[in-house]
Design an enzyme around this catalytic site. Structure first.
Site, mmCIF file in Angstrom:
data_model
loop_
_atom_site.group_PDB
_atom_site.id
_atom_site.type_symbol
_atom_site.label_atom_id
_atom_site.label_comp_id
_atom_site.label_asym_id
_atom_site.label_seq_id
_atom_site.Cartn_x
_atom_site.Cartn_y
_atom_site.Cartn_z
ATOM 1 C CB SER A 169 -0.908 0.002 1.226
ATOM 2 O OG SER A 169 -0.140 0.077 2.410
ATOM 3 C CB CYS A 170 4.414 1.887 0.854
ATOM 4 S SG CYS A 170 4.369 1.471 2.604
ATOM 5 C CB ILE A 171 3.675 5.924 -2.747
ATOM 6 C CG1 ILE A 171 2.149 5.939 -2.560
ATOM 7 C CG2 ILE A 171 4.086 6.487 -4.119
ATOM 8 C CD1 ILE A 171 1.339 5.413 -3.710
ATOM 9 N N GLY B 30 0.877 1.659 -3.971
ATOM 10 C CA GLY B 30 -0.521 1.995 -3.656
ATOM 11 C C GLY B 30 -1.487 0.855 -3.910
#
Lengths: 211, 169
Positions: free
Chosen positions: B36-38, B102
């Site tokens: 979910s991180c960028i 993401g």
């Protein structure tokens, strides 16, 4: 202990939390043993406070490809439970659960995932029931999800939730195995900061009555 | 002794909430196992300076909690990455920006993490727009984890998902 002071959790309370989690884990492994019909033992149980950014090291590194059975903790407090296995071990587990010869399962289809979900359900419920029984908290697991992917990618949304509150994480890491078959895996319990607060508070209240 | 053929490539990983900047052409910057991180990649092709931010959360809301490890938040990481790149000699107008990550790894019924991935994408785009920085390429969303690498020597960015070959972004 530096980390304990920083989090405002007293050593005696940390010891209580370790005890609760230890009992929960042994209960979870008992449930798992009954389900697969093989005696499983806890070979390492480690409760530690680590920087959240290093959490992927607990599961072999961020890029390590693993099978994870994930359950959210809901109810009186929130958190995350993950059973993490190397892929070949997860396939072996499916074989055991489905009564197949080891080596039969080669991919995670719907039926295989379903068997692992059920295993997650048992493990998660046994763990949470024990913690709930000892603290008076109401804790339930969400329906389990099974996935194969990079370990870092699977856990980062859970870590993000924790990082809103703090940059250290109380991780409970359990390694379990059996002599008969290699089913070494890691049970990772990631409580939110709120979970820790509620658990300690409930435990204090409950302790007056119970202990 | 290092011979021309065996020059060691140096790998520098930006962990959760970290920023890494380099002007060493042998360096590969990376964000490993991004869900979910960028992974925000910036590169100045003229000065060959690369930077990566591993963004974990959307907007800090300037709360007190944002002070520690603040670069985990998009609104703090982006200006900080630009600042660090400029310090190394990068020219803002030359910077090429690419984003990846993401993903939504879990469906919402089984997780209480909401849709962190989508909120991260939205926040990063909003902050980049406020900084008047154009995104030249993106590979975002979906349900798969990614490893993102930025090769400082060439400026190329690769995105790798499980079971598929790395592709250039």
């Amino acid at each position: 202990m530096e980390g304990v002071q920083r989090s405002g959790v007293y050593e005696v309370e940390l010891a209580r939390w370790t005890e609760l989690v230890g009992q929960g884990t042994h209960n979870a492994v008992l449930g798992l043993s009954e389900m697969v019909g093989v005696k499983i033992r806890v070979t390492a149980l480690d409760l530690k406070e680590i920087p959240v950014r290093n959490a992927a090291d607990l599961v072999g590194g961020a890029e390590n490809e693993v099978v994870v059975i994930y359950l959210g903790i809901v109810g009186g407090a929130t958190g995350h439970i993950m059973l993490v296995y190397p892929i070949n071990v997860a396939f072996g587990l499916v074989d055991m659960l489905m009564g197949e010869e080891i080596g039969t399962t080669q991919e995670l289809g719907e039926m295989e995932a379903s068997a692992l979900q059920e295993m997650g359900n048992i493990t998660g419920s046994f763990f949470l029931n024990s913690v709930a029984d000892n603290t008076g908290m109401q804790l339930m697991p969400t329906p389990p999800t099974v996935m194969i992917d990079m370990a870092g990618a699977i856990i980062d949304a859970a870590l993000a939730e924790i990082m809103v509150e703090r940059d250290e994480l109380f991780a409970m890491e359990t390694v379990f195995s059996t002599d008969i078959r290699d089913i070494t895996g890691t049970l990772l319990v990631l409580p939110t900061a709120e979970f820790m607060d509620v658990m300690l508070e409930q435990n204090r209240k409950y302790a007056r009555v119970q202990w | 002794m290092v011979t021309g053929a065996t020059v060691q490539e140096k790998s520098i990983a930006a962990n959760l909430g970290e920023i890494k900047v380099s002007n060493d052409p042998q360096v590969t910057l990376s964000c490993l196992g991004v869900g979910s991180c960028i992974a925000l990649c910036m590169y100045d092709p003229e000065n060959k300076i690369g930077g990566m931010a591993h963004i974990v959360l959307p907007i800090s809301n300037n709360s007190a909690r944002a002070k520690e490890n603040a670069t985990k938040y998009a609104d703090i990481a982006i200006p900080e990455l630009l600042h660090q790149m400029r310090q190394q000699g990068a020219v803002r107008s030359k910077i090429v920006t690419r984003i990846s990550g993401g993903a939504q790894m879990f469906n919402s019924a089984s997780s209480n993490t909401f849709d962190t991935g989508a909120r991260n994408i939205e926040a990063v785009k909003k902050v980049l727009a406020e900084e008047v920085i154009k995104i030249s390429a993106e590979d975002t969303g979906g349900r798969k984890g990614r490893t993102v690498r930025l090769f400082v020597g060439t400026g190329s960015v690769s995105v790798k998902t499980v079971g598929e070959p790395a592709k250039e972004l």
